[in-house]
Design a protein around this motif. Structure first.
Motif, mmCIF file in Angstrom:
data_model
loop_
_atom_site.group_PDB
_atom_site.id
_atom_site.type_symbol
_atom_site.label_atom_id
_atom_site.label_comp_id
_atom_site.label_asym_id
_atom_site.label_seq_id
_atom_site.Cartn_x
_atom_site.Cartn_y
_atom_site.Cartn_z
ATOM 1 N N ASP A 1 -15.422 2.524 -5.569
ATOM 2 C CA ASP A 1 -16.397 1.984 -4.618
ATOM 3 C C ASP A 1 -15.971 0.551 -4.290
ATOM 4 O OD1 ASP A 1 -18.516 1.007 -3.167
ATOM 5 O OD2 ASP A 1 -20.059 1.526 -4.645
ATOM 6 N N ILE A 2 -15.496 0.342 -3.068
ATOM 7 C CA ILE A 2 -14.944 -0.965 -2.695
ATOM 8 C C ILE A 2 -15.871 -1.750 -1.777
ATOM 9 C CG2 ILE A 2 -12.533 -0.305 -3.034
ATOM 10 C CD1 ILE A 2 -12.383 0.205 -0.021
ATOM 11 N N ALA A 3 -17.128 -1.345 -1.710
ATOM 12 C CA ALA A 3 -18.067 -2.017 -0.806
ATOM 13 C C ALA A 3 -18.199 -3.505 -1.126
ATOM 14 C CB ALA A 3 -19.438 -1.340 -0.878
ATOM 15 N N ALA A 4 -18.024 -3.866 -2.395
ATOM 16 C CA ALA A 4 -18.205 -5.264 -2.792
ATOM 17 C C ALA A 4 -16.924 -6.083 -2.716
ATOM 18 C CB ALA A 4 -18.761 -5.315 -4.218
ATOM 19 N N ALA A 5 -15.824 -5.490 -2.277
ATOM 20 C CA ALA A 5 -14.552 -6.220 -2.227
ATOM 21 C C ALA A 5 -14.644 -7.407 -1.281
ATOM 22 C CB ALA A 5 -13.426 -5.291 -1.793
ATOM 23 N N PRO B 1 -9.076 8.974 4.238
ATOM 24 C CA PRO B 1 -8.409 8.277 5.354
ATOM 25 C C PRO B 1 -7.440 7.208 4.869
ATOM 26 C CG PRO B 1 -10.674 7.527 5.150
ATOM 27 C CD PRO B 1 -10.518 8.655 4.180
ATOM 28 N N TRP B 2 -6.373 6.995 5.624
ATOM 29 C CA TRP B 2 -5.401 5.963 5.282
ATOM 30 C C TRP B 2 -6.047 4.582 5.242
ATOM 31 C CZ3 TRP B 2 -0.776 6.607 3.244
ATOM 32 C CH2 TRP B 2 -0.153 7.849 3.369
ATOM 33 N N GLN B 3 -7.085 4.408 6.060
ATOM 34 C CA GLN B 3 -7.782 3.130 6.063
ATOM 35 C C GLN B 3 -8.327 2.800 4.676
ATOM 36 O OE1 GLN B 3 -8.362 -0.150 7.318
ATOM 37 N NE2 GLN B 3 -8.368 1.058 9.187
ATOM 38 N N HIS B 4 -8.821 3.809 3.986
ATOM 39 C CA HIS B 4 -9.387 3.575 2.656
ATOM 40 C C HIS B 4 -8.284 3.206 1.666
ATOM 41 C CE1 HIS B 4 -12.375 3.857 -0.539
ATOM 42 N NE2 HIS B 4 -11.469 4.493 -1.263
ATOM 43 N N ALA B 5 -7.109 3.820 1.811
ATOM 44 C CA ALA B 5 -5.993 3.472 0.929
ATOM 45 C C ALA B 5 -5.620 2.007 1.105
ATOM 46 C CB ALA B 5 -4.788 4.368 1.219
ATOM 47 N N PHE B 6 -5.599 1.538 2.344
ATOM 48 C CA PHE B 6 -5.316 0.124 2.597
ATOM 49 C C PHE B 6 -6.381 -0.774 1.975
ATOM 50 C CE2 PHE B 6 -6.601 -3.217 5.806
ATOM 51 C CZ PHE B 6 -5.863 -4.230 5.205
ATOM 52 N N ILE C 1 -2.593 -1.716 9.973
ATOM 53 C CA ILE C 1 -2.173 -1.144 8.693
ATOM 54 C C ILE C 1 -2.751 0.252 8.482
ATOM 55 C CG2 ILE C 1 -2.153 -1.488 6.192
ATOM 56 C CD1 ILE C 1 -2.554 -4.557 6.885
ATOM 57 N N GLY C 2 -4.080 0.354 8.590
ATOM 58 C CA GLY C 2 -4.730 1.622 8.267
ATOM 59 C C GLY C 2 -4.632 2.695 9.323
ATOM 60 N N GLU C 3 -4.513 2.296 10.611
ATOM 61 C CA GLU C 3 -4.468 3.277 11.695
ATOM 62 C C GLU C 3 -3.063 3.526 12.227
ATOM 63 O OE1 GLU C 3 -7.232 2.454 14.858
ATOM 64 O OE2 GLU C 3 -8.713 1.623 13.472
ATOM 65 N N VAL C 4 -2.163 2.573 11.997
ATOM 66 C CA VAL C 4 -0.835 2.675 12.606
ATOM 67 C C VAL C 4 0.284 2.717 11.567
ATOM 68 C CG1 VAL C 4 0.812 1.562 14.173
ATOM 69 C CG2 VAL C 4 -1.631 1.579 14.731
ATOM 70 N N ALA C 5 0.513 1.609 10.879
ATOM 71 C CA ALA C 5 1.727 1.467 10.068
ATOM 72 C C ALA C 5 1.819 2.488 8.937
ATOM 73 C CB ALA C 5 1.822 0.049 9.513
ATOM 74 N N LEU C 6 0.743 2.686 8.185
ATOM 75 C CA LEU C 6 0.806 3.617 7.061
ATOM 76 C C LEU C 6 0.868 5.066 7.519
ATOM 77 C CD1 LEU C 6 -1.619 1.920 4.504
ATOM 78 C CD2 LEU C 6 0.876 2.080 4.365
ATOM 79 N N PRO C 7 -0.073 5.545 8.341
ATOM 80 C CA PRO C 7 0.018 6.957 8.733
ATOM 81 C C PRO C 7 1.278 7.298 9.510
ATOM 82 C CG PRO C 7 -1.747 5.828 9.931
ATOM 83 C CD PRO C 7 -1.307 4.908 8.856
ATOM 84 N N MET C 8 1.771 6.389 10.348
ATOM 85 C CA MET C 8 2.986 6.691 11.108
ATOM 86 C C MET C 8 4.218 6.747 10.201
ATOM 87 S SD MET C 8 2.473 4.642 14.737
ATOM 88 C CE MET C 8 4.051 5.216 15.393
ATOM 89 N N LEU C 9 4.269 5.892 9.196
ATOM 90 C CA LEU C 9 5.390 5.910 8.255
ATOM 91 C C LEU C 9 5.446 7.235 7.506
ATOM 92 C CD1 LEU C 9 7.634 4.438 6.572
ATOM 93 C CD2 LEU C 9 5.774 3.704 5.033
ATOM 94 N N PHE C 10 4.330 7.670 6.965
ATOM 95 C CA PHE C 10 4.324 8.890 6.162
ATOM 96 C C PHE C 10 4.422 10.149 7.027
ATOM 97 C CE2 PHE C 10 3.012 5.822 3.052
ATOM 98 C CZ PHE C 10 3.503 6.317 1.854
ATOM 99 N N ALA D 1 0.832 -1.204 0.000
ATOM 100 C CA ALA D 1 0.000 0.000 0.000
ATOM 101 C C ALA D 1 0.867 1.255 0.000
ATOM 102 C CB ALA D 1 -0.932 -0.005 1.209
ATOM 103 N N ALA D 2 1.986 1.213 0.722
ATOM 104 C CA ALA D 2 2.909 2.354 0.697
ATOM 105 C C ALA D 2 3.439 2.569 -0.713
ATOM 106 C CB ALA D 2 4.055 2.124 1.674
#
Length: 392
Positions: free
Chosen positions: A330-334, A266-271, A354-363, A246-247
């Motif tokens: 639209d990823i609702a069906a993923a 939100p980073w969560q959506h990127a993940f 991933i979405g709350e910790v690793a990605l936002p903290m890295l960037f 994701a990064a």
């Protein structure tokens, strides 16, 4: 019908080049969805279901497509964990481990530990100026989280990564490579030794870890060990690959990165969009329990079926831009975490890590983070980056 061996489905045959499929499965999967959405692939010895809606529907029909696979690679190599059980047996073990993986436990117990461990990893990386995100960041971040969740805090991060990869390779060893099988046995033996050492520690001081919770719930030793091996096989490589992948996706799409940094998305959506686009868990196997017909294809008992999540997540009938990383998708069906009773029990922990910790903290730590060369990807049953070089 027969194809020179056991009874198999009468699905049309679709041939692949295994090496090419490992390097990039998506062109073949796209052709299958268009030409033969349920196809027998002789190189894999299985019938693949590739369209999203078919996967979503059939995964729930456990009376036909069973997770109970006594002769399956995962069961033979790792023991019969809850993922290889159906119905009441599956739900009983899922209920037993829920105190470890519940949204409440993730929020109140694990997330703070995830942040502290990630901060330590970032502190160690900061002076270097460059690294491989897979090996140097995502691997230890994922491993430290998994050590806490499983209760195997006595295992080094590198060993957690090694044993996870060894089991994943073993579970995907459909070619029967004896070297791969031997490495898998070595990895499960390492896990058992670490469990042995932690049992008296956690019995004396119980916590929310998987080892401790299962023992208090009264699960047998075999069940407990099999479920810990399951957690390691699915809880190390997949978050590792999703963090680094994701990064890479964000760094490869500057407009998306700008929106994420500005807080517009939100980073969560990127993940979640990355997990749709390049599904870390691309496939889940099933055993046909009774004769049945789906979309004109007849399955016979003991047929091997692969539910191709990675294909379903790129189904052009469902997603507007299936082959693109698109924050407006639209990823609702993923179906990245599954779709039926075996929906990933670790989904809440993965999303937090991933979405709350690793990605936002890295960037946040490295505002000038940039790619420092080409990333390499591989895999189809499990897919992720092999290397993501970056600098800051």
């Amino acid at each position: 019908m027969t194809r020179g061996g056991p009874i198999l489905s009468d699905a049309p045959e679709f041939n692949i080049d295994p090496a090419g499929f490992w390097a990039d499965p998506y062109p073949d999967l796209k052709r299958m969805r268009a030409e033969a959405p349920i196809a027998y692939v002789p190189q894999l010895g299985a019938t693949l279901i590739t369209r999203r809606d078919d996967i979503f529907e059939q995964e729930k029909r456990i009376e036909v497509f069973s997770s109970d696979q006594p002769q399956g690679l995962m069961t033979v190599l790792m023991g019969q964990n809850m993922m290889r059980k159906d119905g009441e047996a599956h739900m009983a073990e899922r209920k037993a481990i829920f105190p470890t993986v519940s949204p409440r436990t993730v929020k109140q117990v694990w997330t703070a530990q995830f942040r502290a461990a990630t901060e330590r990893v970032l502190d160690g990386l900061a002076p270097r100026g460059r690294c491989d995100l897979v090996r140097d960041y995502a691997m230890p971040v994922s491993a430290e989280a998994l050590k806490a969740i499983t209760g195997l805090t006595n295992m080094a991060a590198a060993e957690m990564d090694r044993v996870s990869q060894g089991m994943i390779d073993g579970c995907a060893n459909y070619a029967g490579d004896p070297g791969v099988e031997a490495r898998c046995h070595d990895c499960t033996a390492s896990i058992d030794a670490h469990i042995d050492a932690m049992i008296p520690v956690l019995d004396a001081a119980p916590d929310h870890s998987l080892l401790s919770v299962q023992r208090r719930a009264g699960l047998s030793d075999a069940q407990t060990r099999a479920n810990i091996k399951l957690a390691i096989s699915g809880g190390q490589n997949e978050p590792r690959d999703a963090i680094a992948g994701a990064a890479w996706a964000v760094l490869s799409h500057p407009a998306a990165l700008a929106r994420l940094r500005a807080g517009e998305v939100p980073w969560q959506h990127a993940f979640e969009e990355y997990a749709r686009w390049i599904s870390p868990i691309g496939m889940s196997p099933r055993r046909v329990a009774r004769r049945d017909t789906v979309q004109g294809v007849t399955f016979e008992p003991e047929d091997r079926v692969f539910l191709m999540f990675g294909s379903g997540n790129r189904d052009e009938r469902v997603f507007a831009h299936p082959d693109r990383f698109d924050l407006d998708q639209d990823i609702a069906a993923a179906i990245s975490f599954g779709a039926g009773p075996h929906f990933c029990a670790g989904a809440w922990a993965s999303r937090a890590l991933i979405g709350e910790v690793a990605l936002p903290m890295l960037f946040a730590r490295f505002p000038r983070l940039a790619l420092d060369g080409a990333a390499r990807f591989g895999g189809w049953a499990f897919r992720g980056p092999l290397s993501v070089p970056v600098r800051w």
